[in-house]
Design an enzyme around this catalytic site. Structure first.
Site, PDB file in Angstrom:
ATOM      1  N   GLU A 166       0.829  -1.216   0.000  1.00 20.27           N
ATOM      2  CA  GLU A 166       0.000   0.000   0.000  1.00 20.27           C
ATOM      3  C   GLU A 166       0.855   1.255   0.000  1.00 20.27           C
ATOM      4  OE1 GLU A 166      -4.222  -0.595   1.665  1.00 20.27           O
ATOM      5  OE2 GLU A 166      -2.909  -1.165   3.318  1.00 20.27           O
ATOM      6  N   HIS A 167       1.803   1.252  -0.881  1.00 20.72           N
ATOM      7  CA  HIS A 167       2.592   2.462  -1.087  1.00 20.72           C
ATOM      8  C   HIS A 167       3.266   2.374  -2.460  1.00 20.72           C
ATOM      9  CE1 HIS A 167       5.649  -0.212   1.027  1.00 20.72           C
ATOM     10  NE2 HIS A 167       6.263   0.071  -0.096  1.00 20.72           N
TER      11      HIS A 167
END
Lengths: 164, 164
Positions: A77-78
């Site tokens: 999630e980045h």
């Protein structure tokens, strides 16, 4: 002469020479490629070889391994501003969703022969870890917290800006 | 905004920051070191991190993985003139005997946290593979058949010459 373990002799040179059959598949996501690595099968043991800056598109400064991830967990999630990554699920299974701000695609990583290349500015999520999953990640840079984009909205504004 | 897999949010920065606890043990064999790598334990999954030219003493140009080795097999049985190697048994178990021409020692590799560094001019043998063993090797150079010393007698004459 020092006595030595093992008396069975064989010529091992062939076993570390890269096989000519690795393939690279493009994807719907900008710059993301799925790599099928070379396997050399042999009665004395099997071998997978990959060369950095060749089958793996960069030289790594770092690796990390992720394991014992609860199946409900979502990792990643980045995106990275400049770090390249190459992911191999060396045991078990996990899935990766990669996203370039316009297109996204899910990739299934299920063994030593499959590598997923994520260039910089790729939003990525890893999930669906099997209980025995071990994810090996090569990274082109040392850890730098300033290289992370942790907000998807910021990621979108940066990628949309870049693509205009 | 594109909808996204996973709703559970957590701060992942800590998970890829190297833990300060890796250790390096010397051995009886010249230049050979046993590395205990960093483990970051976490409810969301565990992480091992190693940086090249730091915990691993060189930048790799290549990696290979050896697996499905019959337990009776002995692999290796050579030295390298200039290539550095770093070995991790990422599944199962195997043993490595390293030899500098004067001293030799057996090392047990049994997990993700243990790495064995073999500098150039180290005679090395891998054996006692468990059926499920996967040996991951980082190498500082691309494959070059001319970098191999395959005769133990030649190895001894080279190391004895160097040590005079």
């Amino acid at each position: 002469m020092v006595g030595y373990v093992g008396t069975k002799k064989w010529e091992s040179a062939i076993s570390v020479e890269p096989s000519p059959s690795p393939t690279i598949e493009s994807s719907q996501v900008r710059g993301v490629t799925l790599h099928r690595l070379s396997l050399v099968e042999d009665m004395r043991g099997n071998l997978i070889v990959a060369e950095f800056e060749r089958q793996v598109p960069f030289l790594p400064k770092r690796y990390f391994m992720v394991f014992s991830v609860p199946s409900s967990e979502v990792r990643g999630e980045h995106a990275h501003l400049s770090c390249h990554q190459f992911l191999i699920c060396i045991n078990g299974f996990c899935a990766v969703v990669a996203d370039d701000g316009k297109n996204r695609q899910e990739f299934h990583l299920d063994g030593l022969l499959t590598g997923l290349y994520l260039p910089p500015m790729t939003w990525a999520v890893q999930y669906k870890y099997s209980p025995d999953a071990i994810l090996l990640v090569f990274a082109s840079d040392y850890y730098d917290p300033n290289d992370y984009i942790r907000s998807y909205d910021r990621f979108l504004s940066l990628t949309n800006g870049a693509q205009k």
